[in-house]
Design a protein around this motif. Structure first.
Motif, PDB file in Angstrom:
ATOM      1  N   GLY A 194      32.556  28.629  13.376  1.00  0.00           N
ATOM      2  CA  GLY A 194      33.756  29.212  13.970  1.00  0.00           C
ATOM      3  C   GLY A 194      33.455  30.449  14.800  1.00  0.00           C
ATOM      4  O   GLY A 194      33.962  30.608  15.917  1.00  0.00           O
ATOM      5  N   VAL A 195      32.617  31.331  14.257  1.00  0.00           N
ATOM      6  CA  VAL A 195      32.237  32.550  15.002  1.00  0.00           C
ATOM      7  C   VAL A 195      31.485  32.185  16.281  1.00  0.00           C
ATOM      8  O   VAL A 195      31.728  32.758  17.347  1.00  0.00           O
ATOM      9  N   VAL A 196      30.574  31.208  16.178  1.00  0.00           N
ATOM     10  CA  VAL A 196      29.804  30.770  17.357  1.00  0.00           C
ATOM     11  C   VAL A 196      30.740  30.217  18.431  1.00  0.00           C
ATOM     12  O   VAL A 196      30.589  30.523  19.631  1.00  0.00           O
ATOM     13  N   LEU A 197      31.721  29.408  18.042  1.00  0.00           N
ATOM     14  CA  LEU A 197      32.663  28.839  19.008  1.00  0.00           C
ATOM     15  C   LEU A 197      33.463  29.934  19.716  1.00  0.00           C
ATOM     16  O   LEU A 197      33.711  29.852  20.926  1.00  0.00           O
ATOM     17  N   ILE A 198      33.869  30.952  18.965  1.00  0.00           N
ATOM     18  CA  ILE A 198      34.602  32.063  19.583  1.00  0.00           C
ATOM     19  C   ILE A 198      33.717  32.770  20.601  1.00  0.00           C
ATOM     20  O   ILE A 198      34.161  33.106  21.717  1.00  0.00           O
ATOM     21  N   MET A 199      32.468  33.020  20.250  1.00  0.00           N
ATOM     22  CA  MET A 199      31.534  33.688  21.165  1.00  0.00           C
ATOM     23  C   MET A 199      31.293  32.839  22.423  1.00  0.00           C
ATOM     24  O   MET A 199      31.256  33.366  23.541  1.00  0.00           O
ATOM     25  N   VAL A 200      31.123  31.531  22.233  1.00  0.00           N
ATOM     26  CA  VAL A 200      30.914  30.639  23.379  1.00  0.00           C
ATOM     27  C   VAL A 200      32.132  30.665  24.288  1.00  0.00           C
ATOM     28  O   VAL A 200      32.006  30.717  25.521  1.00  0.00           O
ATOM     29  N   GLU A 201      33.313  30.646  23.708  1.00  0.00           N
ATOM     30  CA  GLU A 201      34.546  30.662  24.498  1.00  0.00           C
ATOM     31  C   GLU A 201      34.651  31.925  25.333  1.00  0.00           C
ATOM     32  O   GLU A 201      35.069  31.901  26.487  1.00  0.00           O
ATOM     33  N   ILE A 202      34.235  33.047  24.746  1.00  0.00           N
ATOM     34  CA  ILE A 202      34.391  34.323  25.436  1.00  0.00           C
ATOM     35  C   ILE A 202      33.292  34.542  26.478  1.00  0.00           C
ATOM     36  O   ILE A 202      33.575  35.004  27.580  1.00  0.00           O
ATOM     37  N   ALA A 247      37.788  25.456  22.435  1.00  0.00           N
ATOM     38  CA  ALA A 247      36.694  26.045  21.655  1.00  0.00           C
ATOM     39  C   ALA A 247      37.153  27.308  20.944  1.00  0.00           C
ATOM     40  O   ALA A 247      36.838  27.522  19.767  1.00  0.00           O
ATOM     41  N   GLY A 248      37.900  28.150  21.645  1.00  0.00           N
ATOM     42  CA  GLY A 248      38.379  29.401  21.047  1.00  0.00           C
ATOM     43  C   GLY A 248      39.343  29.158  19.903  1.00  0.00           C
ATOM     44  O   GLY A 248      39.224  29.763  18.821  1.00  0.00           O
ATOM     45  N   VAL A 249      40.309  28.268  20.127  1.00  0.00           N
ATOM     46  CA  VAL A 249      41.282  27.954  19.077  1.00  0.00           C
ATOM     47  C   VAL A 249      40.582  27.315  17.874  1.00  0.00           C
ATOM     48  O   VAL A 249      40.856  27.659  16.717  1.00  0.00           O
ATOM     49  N   SER A 250      39.659  26.391  18.145  1.00  0.00           N
ATOM     50  CA  SER A 250      38.905  25.751  17.066  1.00  0.00           C
ATOM     51  C   SER A 250      38.098  26.778  16.281  1.00  0.00           C
ATOM     52  O   SER A 250      38.001  26.710  15.044  1.00  0.00           O
ATOM     53  N   GLY A 251      37.513  27.724  17.003  1.00  0.00           N
ATOM     54  CA  GLY A 251      36.733  28.768  16.344  1.00  0.00           C
ATOM     55  C   GLY A 251      37.576  29.612  15.411  1.00  0.00           C
ATOM     56  O   GLY A 251      37.170  29.907  14.278  1.00  0.00           O
ATOM     57  N   ILE A 252      38.772  30.003  15.868  1.00  0.00           N
ATOM     58  CA  ILE A 252      39.665  30.810  15.025  1.00  0.00           C
ATOM     59  C   ILE A 252      40.060  30.032  13.773  1.00  0.00           C
ATOM     60  O   ILE A 252      40.047  30.568  12.659  1.00  0.00           O
TER      61      ILE A 252
END
Length: 465
Positions: A303-311, A320-325
């Motif tokens: 989840g943290v990785v997906l948030i970082m990738v999104e940003i 990706a961001g929503v999935s990460g959260i």
């Protein structure tokens, strides 16, 4: 010669007597429940039974004084006691209310101090108000089944009738939860049962009255005994502190708050370090205790990785961001729940929702406090001393930027990184740190300088570029 023989015989008899006494000595493993019942008490209980089995203890004795606590933790302790191969006694040293009553009724023998109390097991929320009936129903069934587990005797009355007498009356146990239930000769409807020591003895919920542990063992017919008391190490105390639900909430606030602040500022700094430390303190004790599984921790990391990738990689904020959260919240929630809960508790979804509520409330609290705190921190009396109170006015000849920066207003360039809102732009062949006036600007988009402040360029998307 005769005297020597007498001495030898006396010594032999003494040795045999001591050996018989030694063989007749009962090992009593003693541990305390003198706090609100929660994950740390459940952990101490597991440790106690493991150690009692290793030393081949004859009795596990619980020294109790509690007003109750979490139902799921109490249920786990109750189940451990009911399935134990070693007899379990409890000494109620004043109070065994609510969840404490459930645990006490599960024990093979109950002893109480004069002036003690047992009962009042209605499930309440944090404000002390009774929760909806579906929760009360589950607690009623647990109290009833726990009392039934001790069995019943078949009694033939004077007129030849056969009746059954429960060792612990399930109707009384159930009426400790529900005020609507009446038990003839014990309580009228409208009142929750709570027994004094004398009343508990009269109604079969206490074996005897005792002032201390010594009297408990004497009343139980244990003449020769050795008490082994549970000793908690410094590491045990640290883990017990970290698995407390309140501490969980604080750690989650630090994790979410740290990630939030880190994403608002360029580079890697203190917020990310604080979030990383809080993450370790959150997951480590849960993993060591077997509560958090590998896959639950992996969900959080992904989840943290997906948030970082999104940003940092994908423009905008989407799937990706929503999935990460969602995965971060899911990882934090599931790690808090013992996986046995899904197997043993029919109302496990209630536990999931409570844990999710803790995570969501802590996360929202972290962001609200972060936004509010960042604005108010330097307005306080302490931090205001660290900042300049005077201002340098343009009319007095002061300017806040270099002359060449002032001349860049209106110049056009290209974003060479994503501006979120800070990033890097290229004007001519030079690179400058810049900040987007509104929202985000993707890499490669044309920009125009709108203003400068403190050697900082502010840009917006060049719609004509």
């Amino acid at each position: 010669m005769n005297q020597i023989i007498r001495v030898i015989i006396t010594i032999s008899l003494l040795f045999v007597s001591l050996q018989l006494i030694s063989n007749d000595t009962t090992l009593v493993y003693l541990y305390d429940i003198k706090q609100e019942i929660g994950p740390e008490v459940w952990r101490n209980t597991q440790k106690a039974f493991d150690e009692a089995e290793k030393i081949d203890a004859g009795i596990v004795l619980i020294h109790m004084n509690t007003y109750g606590g979490m139902v799921n933790a109490a249920d786990s302790i109750r189940t451990k006691i009911l399935n134990a191969k070693i007899p379990v006694w409890v000494f109620i040293d004043n109070n065994a209310a609510s969840a404490g009553a459930l645990i006490s009724i599960a024990c093979d023998s109950i002893y109480m101090r004069p002036g003690g109390n047992i009962g009042a097991a209605t499930v309440v929320d944090q404000s002390g108000q009774p929760v909806p009936d579906k929760y009360q129903s589950f607690m009623r069934s647990m109290m009833r089944s726990t009392a039934e587990s001790h069995g019943k005797d078949t009694v033939v009355t004077a007129n030849g009738d056969t009746v059954f007498e429960w060792y612990r009356d399930p109707a009384i146990a159930e009426a400790m939860v529900d005020p609507r239930l009446a038990v003839e000769g014990v309580v009228d409807s409208g009142k929750v049962i709570s027994f004094t020591t004398t009343e508990a003895i009269q109604n079969g919920f206490c074996e005897g009255k005792a002032e201390n542990i010594k009297e408990v063992l004497e009343q139980g017919g244990i003449e020769h005994y050795e008490i082994v008391k549970q000793e908690l190490s410094a590491m045990d105390m640290i883990i017990n502190f970290l698995i407390n639900p309140f501490v969980h909430g604080i750690l989650i606030m630090i994790i979410i708050g740290g990630l939030y602040f880190e994403l608002q500022s360029p580079g890697i700094g203190f917020p990310l370090a604080a979030a990383a430390l809080a993450t370790m303190l959150y997951f480590a004790p849960l993993y060591l205790e077997g509560i958090a599984e590998n896959w639950e921790i992996l969900i959080f990391i992904v989840g943290v990785v997906l948030i970082m990738v999104e940003i940092f990689v994908i423009p905008g904020f989407g799937v990706a961001g929503v999935s990460g959260i969602v995965m971060v919240l899911a990882g934090l929630t599931l790690a808090m729940i013992d996986n046995l809960e899904f197997q043993m508790n029919p109302n496990y979804m209630d536990t999931v929702l409570k844990s999710l509520g803790t995570v969501v409330i802590s996360s929202v609290g972290a962001m609200v406090l972060g936004i509010w705190g960042s604005k108010k921190m330097f307005d306080g009396a302490v931090f205001s001393r660290l900042t300049l109170a005077s201002t340098q006015q343009r009319e007095e000849g002061f300017i806040n930027v270099k002359k060449e920066f002032m001349e860049m207003v209106g110049r056009k360039g290209v974003a060479i990184t994503v501006l979120r809102p800070s990033g890097t732009i290229e004007i001519g062949e030079e690179h400058f740190d810049a900040k987007a006036e509104n929202g985000y600007i993707d890499k490669g988009m044309p920009v125009v300088v709108t203003r400068t402040s403190a050697s900082q360029l502010y840009v917006e998307l060049d719609k004509e570029g």
